[in-house]
Write a protein that holds these residues in place. Structure first.
Motif, PDB file in Angstrom:
ATOM      1  N   LEU A 280       2.984   4.380  -6.503  1.00 32.95           N
ATOM      2  CA  LEU A 280       4.397   4.045  -6.727  1.00 32.95           C
ATOM      3  C   LEU A 280       5.521   5.000  -7.098  1.00 32.95           C
ATOM      4  N   PRO A 285       8.227   7.208  -1.180  1.00 37.00           N
ATOM      5  CA  PRO A 285       8.537   5.763  -0.758  1.00 37.00           C
ATOM      6  C   PRO A 285       7.919   5.659   0.914  1.00 37.00           C
ATOM      7  N   LEU A 286       8.691   6.458   1.486  1.00 31.57           N
ATOM      8  CA  LEU A 286       8.515   6.173   2.972  1.00 31.57           C
ATOM      9  C   LEU A 286       7.283   6.648   3.570  1.00 31.57           C
ATOM     10  N   GLU A 287       6.236   7.177   2.681  1.00 26.78           N
ATOM     11  CA  GLU A 287       5.074   7.537   3.221  1.00 26.78           C
ATOM     12  C   GLU A 287       4.053   6.571   3.246  1.00 26.78           C
ATOM     13  N   GLY A 289       2.966   2.259   3.868  1.00 26.07           N
ATOM     14  CA  GLY A 289       3.086   1.029   4.485  1.00 26.07           C
ATOM     15  C   GLY A 289       3.496  -0.024   3.347  1.00 26.07           C
ATOM     16  N   PRO A 290       4.029  -0.910   3.989  1.00 27.52           N
ATOM     17  CA  PRO A 290       4.529  -2.024   2.886  1.00 27.52           C
ATOM     18  C   PRO A 290       3.273  -2.977   2.356  1.00 27.52           C
ATOM     19  N   VAL A 293       1.895  -0.828  -0.263  1.00 29.03           N
ATOM     20  CA  VAL A 293       2.792  -1.032  -1.704  1.00 29.03           C
ATOM     21  C   VAL A 293       2.709  -2.329  -2.185  1.00 29.03           C
ATOM     22  N   ARG A 294       2.723  -3.433  -1.350  1.00 33.80           N
ATOM     23  CA  ARG A 294       2.470  -4.776  -1.774  1.00 33.80           C
ATOM     24  C   ARG A 294       1.246  -5.039  -2.600  1.00 33.80           C
TER      25      ARG A 294
ATOM     26  N   LYS B  67      17.993   4.781   5.171  1.00 30.79           N
ATOM     27  CA  LYS B  67      16.538   5.090   4.995  1.00 30.79           C
ATOM     28  C   LYS B  67      15.743   3.887   5.314  1.00 30.79           C
ATOM     29  N   ARG B  71      13.248   3.282   8.492  1.00 31.23           N
ATOM     30  CA  ARG B  71      11.897   2.861   8.066  1.00 31.23           C
ATOM     31  C   ARG B  71      11.316   1.562   8.697  1.00 31.23           C
ATOM     32  N   GLU B  93       2.597  -2.673  10.562  1.00 32.19           N
ATOM     33  CA  GLU B  93       1.954  -1.412  10.704  1.00 32.19           C
ATOM     34  C   GLU B  93       1.167  -1.262  11.743  1.00 32.19           C
ATOM     35  N   TRP B 122      10.495  -9.232   4.482  1.00 31.66           N
ATOM     36  CA  TRP B 122      10.062  -7.859   5.093  1.00 31.66           C
ATOM     37  C   TRP B 122      11.173  -6.761   4.765  1.00 31.66           C
ATOM     38  N   GLN B 125      10.592  -6.059   1.070  1.00 35.04           N
ATOM     39  CA  GLN B 125       9.211  -5.456   0.762  1.00 35.04           C
ATOM     40  C   GLN B 125       9.301  -4.016   1.059  1.00 35.04           C
ATOM     41  N   ASN B 126      10.070  -3.509   2.329  1.00 33.16           N
ATOM     42  CA  ASN B 126      10.213  -2.210   2.595  1.00 33.16           C
ATOM     43  C   ASN B 126      11.204  -1.403   1.796  1.00 33.16           C
ATOM     44  N   GLN B 128      11.245  -1.308  -1.313  1.00 34.27           N
ATOM     45  CA  GLN B 128      11.036  -1.242  -2.776  1.00 34.27           C
ATOM     46  C   GLN B 128      11.065   0.398  -2.979  1.00 34.27           C
ATOM     47  N   ARG B 129      11.628   0.801  -4.125  1.00 32.33           N
ATOM     48  CA  ARG B 129      11.942   2.058  -4.455  1.00 32.33           C
ATOM     49  C   ARG B 129      12.951   2.807  -3.925  1.00 32.33           C
ATOM     50  N   LEU B 130      13.836   1.964  -3.110  1.00 33.67           N
ATOM     51  CA  LEU B 130      14.803   2.702  -2.326  1.00 33.67           C
ATOM     52  C   LEU B 130      16.056   2.055  -3.071  1.00 33.67           C
ATOM     53  N   PRO B 271       8.862   9.254   9.927  1.00 37.15           N
ATOM     54  CA  PRO B 271       8.083   8.109   9.864  1.00 37.15           C
ATOM     55  C   PRO B 271       8.799   6.425   9.777  1.00 37.15           C
ATOM     56  N   ILE B 273       7.693   2.066  10.245  1.00 31.96           N
ATOM     57  CA  ILE B 273       6.634   1.387  10.119  1.00 31.96           C
ATOM     58  C   ILE B 273       6.136   1.076  11.523  1.00 31.96           C
TER      59      ILE B 273
END
Lengths: 539, 407
Positions: A280, A285-287, A289-290, A293-294, B67, B71, B93, B122, B125-126, B128-130, B271, B273
């Motif tokens: 984390l 972050p984009l590398e 999958g959700p 991360v969850r 972003k 994503r 995924e 969703w 969740q995606n 996060q950190r953005l 990249p 999902i």
């Protein structure tokens, strides 16, 4: 020379992994953010003890055996009496008899049961966990071997082991013991790395789990020994290296970028940092999958142990010992109460975010004038005065403590996070909850020390088997990183099930071979006969 | 228990049939009148006004908004210009479709996403950190679809839409309040969607209604919409494909390629999902394809004749699963999921999922047909989608012939 493996962090797992890989001829570089190795395991870290290095590793690296701490626990009681759990069963029995005849009589039986359970489960520490998601056939052989060994347990032991798993440690111990102070002393290891009290389910399993690696040993110079073993093999340690991010290119790890902008490239990166930090914070972050991360976010890493180092002008007087020489009692662990009831209350406090009114204190005199303590339970972000709470609790046992106190160094979970980068201030990089052990450690699907990023591995105590300084996770990770299919096959065949399969397959192949041979032979006979028929004139 | 949409006061006054259904937790009109025919023809010949407020609407703001969108969505929103709208799907995924919808780009730091299923979690969740904030604006935003050849003439009285291009939007003011008008819709025709804060919803409805009075504007319901969307070849989640969130088995899930949305997947954008799984599928080919079918009226008529019955055609879109068979071996090779008699095209058309080797144009399969009480087979031919594609759909300016152009 190009770097084969870059290791982030330098705790015993990182060092063990580095030494193991270097032993196989790898060029290994360790990046450590501080100016010395070891992290919280360094002498100044404040850990009073640790679990011993795995024997396999001591052999591999040529390190000496480590003597277990004895007493296992010296327990001064608040009524100025005391009792001691020794490594020796008979000596312990005599001690317990002063508190409870019944407990004393049951101790040997209990110890023997635990020893059998340890004997069964201990080999799991050195194995890569096999879970329902295991894909490699060699893993299935491993699973079959575990099954085979389970089968060899006696009926009552097998049942005992299966019941133990979900039990609360208090329920489990109360089946053998009755005295609250004895129960408290026995239950203590069950809370190492747990955010739980004696009545929390699953704590009996943690009790067993913490005994698998063997009795606790002094912190000693484990870091220095491992560093020396590593450097002898060519491991390079670089200090003061602040890693900013792990570099990922098209799903593959290629190295790291340091905060000063330097890029260090390597064939692979092994992180001994905890999963929250690794995934984390360091991976872009984009590398990821959700789902991953969850799962990482959901990892339970609630540190609730503070490390307190009391520097003293002399060894304080123990109220329970009177004029008796304390030296023999101070060689091992000291458990400053409380009984099991008070332990649950101590947990109740932290459950609601407060420092325990009456904390659970266990410690060790690392030196005659230095008492290192583990204090439970201290919540993350604790704003209460831990130092004062510890001193006032200890005063009941050490009446002249304040007189000889020179300095008290306190590391709360928040300090541990800030100082050592341990997320949540958790010393084990992840709670030892049942759902975070074995094939679920660090995360389901990644118990083989791999990660969702190709060529990025984990080797910290976040991985199986967790623990405090066994180095097992590091050594296991090194094995997984280098193991080829052939090696896996070889090691599988060396196990009872694997050998059985190999022999079975051999016999079956021989049988098929014989059958084929006989089938091939038959028409040959016929041909000969035919030829003979041609060559010989018919009479 | 459903709730009223921001336009409920207006739509309930017009809904003389009292035919309501539930759509994403809202009351939605099935048809306003005794019959939905006129509403269908309004979409194709004048203008139909449809309350689409039940769509889920999300506002995405922040430095990393672009972003996050790139994503989550299969489509490259980096290529979009500000005030452009795009259709996309998004997958998990495994590359299995979660939902489809439109995304509107206000700026690289502000987007709106419209979807059929709830997508808040969703997105969160995606995110996060953005550096991005996701806000569910479903309840506070009313949405109207004005679709049909006269829609431009009607709207141009309220806003400058003459130059508004297909899949673009303008931000404007109508009677002093903020309205976003996008040239989008679910009818495959000239049409617009209007997005307004809920508190101004009824005022907007009144304004559009008044402007449309001279153009035969009609309120239209779901039944009419369902007919025109099949003509346009538009798939519907939960009907023509399922969101993988709600699937029990892998077989029930779909990938973008399998439902004809491969064109929305931009592999060259970095990249996102599901990318790895979709790349693999793109290389190896898809097991299933979504096709348009033309069902033989002659054969159907003969079958009805044989039972001494008049030809019975679906005047409203049926939704379900109707098996399709190989015409020689009679083995099932797919299934149709929605079908309707198109009054404009005078054809019985359907959308179907078939094994990819049956997806070639011109392939003839057998579709199951219920003739009174008997299950029989009729020929169904794979034809080009959309079934109806009028030139005015993408035209700019007010000079385009309003007569429906049939394909």
């Amino acid at each position: 020379m190009d770097i084969d493996t870059l290791i982030l962090g330098s705790d015993p797992n990182a060092l063990a992994c580095a030494a193991s890989l270097a032993n196989q001829g790898q060029k290994v570089v360790i990046l450590e953010s501080r100016d010395h190795a070891g992290g919280v395991y360094a002498r100044e870290g404040g850990l009073p003890w640790r679990t011993p290095l795995r024997p396999r590793m001591r052999r591999e690296l040529g390190l000496l055996d480590e003597p277990p701490l004895d007493p296992v626990a010296f327990c001064p009681l608040s009524d100025k009496t005391h009792f001691t759990l020794w490594q020796d069963v008979e000596k312990t029995r005599q001690e317990l008899a002063r508190l409870s005849q019944s407990d004393a009589q049951r101790y040997a039986g209990f110890k023997s049961f635990m020893d059998r359970m340890i004997a069964f489960a201990e080999p799991l520490l050195d194995q890569t966990p096999v879970g329902p998601d295991a894909a490699h056939w060699a893993s299935l052989v491993d699973a079959a071997n575990i099954g085979l060994r389970f089968k060899s347990l006696s009926h009552s032991d097998a049942l005992g082991l299966m019941r133990l798993g979900p039990m609360a440690v208090q329920d489990f111990l109360e089946e053998s013991f009755e005295h609250p102070a004895i129960l408290g002393a026995m239950a203590l290891p069950a809370f190492e790395g747990r955010f739980a009290g004696p009545r929390s389910p699953g704590t009996a399993a943690t009790l067993l789990y913490h005994q698998l690696a063997g009795p606790r040993v002094a912190l000693g110079g484990v870091v220095e020994d491992l560093v020396a073993a590593g450097t002898r093999r060519g491991v390079e340690l670089r200090f003061g290296q602040q890693v900013e991010s792990i570099l990922v290119e098209v799903g593959r790890c290629t190295g790291v970028r340091l905060q000063d902008g330097t890029v260090v490239r390597a064939t692979r990166v092994v992180s001994a940092l905890d999963p929250k930090r690794t995934f984390l914070e360091l991976i872009p972050p984009l590398e990821l999958g959700p789902e991953l991360v969850r799962n990482v976010t959901n990892l339970k890493m609630r540190g609730a142990t503070a490390l307190v180092r009391l520097k003293l002008s002399r060894t304080p007087r123990f109220a329970c010992l009177g004029e008796q020489d304390p030296a023999p009692y101070l060689r091992g662990r000291i458990h400053f109460g409380p009984d099991i009831e008070a332990m649950e209350r101590a947990y109740d406090d932290v459950k609601y975010g407060k420092l325990s009114e009456r904390p659970v204190l266990e410690g060790r005199f690392s030196e005659p004038t230095q008492l290192d303590l583990r204090v439970k339970f201290v919540p993350f972000g604790c704003s209460e005065d831990v130092r004062e709470r510890v001193l006032s609790t200890l005063e009941a046992y050490l009446p002249d403590l304040r007189e000889c106190l020179q300095e008290a160094l306190v590391k709360t979970p928040s300090d541990l996070e800030a100082e050592y980068g341990l997320s949540g201030g958790h010393l084990h990089q992840g709670e030892h909850n049942l759902h975070q052990l074995h094939f679920c450690r660090p995360l389901p699907g990644y118990a083989d020390y791999s990660s969702p990023v190709e060529r990025l591995f984990l080797c910290g105590s976040a991985c199986h088997p967790g623990g405090v300084g066994t180095g097992a996770a590091g050594a296991n990770a090194a094995r997984e990183i280098l193991s080829t299919n052939l090696e896996r096959a070889k090691s599988a065949v060396s196990t009872p099930v694997g050998a059985g399969l190999a022999v079975g397959t051999g016999v079956a192949l021989a049988g098929v071979g014989a059958l084929v041979a006989s089938l091939v032979k038959k028409p040959k006979k016929g041909k000969e006969a035919k030829d003979n028929g041609h060559s010989k004139p018919v009479s | 228990m459903a709730i009223p949409s921001p336009f409920h006061e207006k739509t309930s006054a017009l809904c003389t049939s009292l035919k309501w259904k539930e759509w994403a937790g809202y009351y939605a009109v099935e048809r306003y009148q005794f019959n939905h025919d006129q509403e269908y023809f309004a979409f194709r010949e004048s203008a139909g006004l449809l309350d689409v407020s039940p769509l889920f609407k999300y506002e995405i703001r922040g430095k990393d908004a672009l972003k996050l969108m790139n994503r989550v969505l299969c489509r490259d929103v980096g290529r979009m210009k500000d005030n452009q709208v795009a259709y996309s799907c998004w997958t998990d995924e495994r590359g299995k479709v979660l939902d489809d919808g439109t995304v509107a780009r206000f700026s690289p730091e502000r987007f709106r996403l419209f979807s059929a299923h709830p997508s808040y979690y969703w997105l969160l969740q995606n995110a996060q950190r953005l550096d991005v904030e996701v806000q569910d604006i479903t309840v506070q935003t009313g949405a109207l679809a004005l679709q049909g050849p006269r829609s431009r003439a009607i709207l141009s009285q309220l806003a400058d839409v003459d130059k508004l291009r297909y899949f673009h939007q303008i931000q404007t003011k109508v009677d002093g309040f903020y309205v976003v008008i996008s040239r989008t819709g679910y009818t495959g025709d000239l049409g617009y969607e209007l997005w307004v804060e809920a508190e101004h919803a009824n005022k907007l409805y009144d304004a559009v209604w008044a402007a449309g009075k001279d153009y035969n504007i009609l309120p239209a319901g779901i039944l009419a919409l369902d007919m025109v969307r099949v003509e346009a070849g538009f798939i519907m989640v939960d009907v023509d494909f399922r969101s993988c969130t709600y699937c029990v088995t892998d077989d029930q899930m779909s990938t973008p390629y399998e439902i004809g949305l491969g064109w929305t997947v931009h592999m060259d954008k970095g990249p996102f999902i599901g990318k790895a799984a979709l790349e693999k599928e793109k290389r190896q080919g898809s097991a299933w394809s979504l096709v348009g079918l033309d069902i033989s009226l002659e054969e159907l008529e003969k079958l009805f004749d044989a039972r001494a019955l008049p030809l019975d055609l679906p005047c409203a879109t049926w939704r379900g699963v109707v098996p399709l068979f190989d015409s020689l071996t009679n083995r099932q090779v797919g299934y149709a999921t929605s079908g309707v008699w198109s009054p404009l095209l005078k054809r019985y058309i359907a959308l179907a999922t078939v094994q990819s080797r049956y997806a070639k144009l011109g392939t003839v399969m057998k579709m199951e047909a219920l003739i009174d009480t008997d299950r029989r087979h009729v020929s169904a031919r794979v034809v080009q989608k959309p079934f109806l594609d009028p030139a005015r759909k993408k035209s700019v300016g007010s000079d385009v012939a309003l007569v429906p152009a049939l394909v």
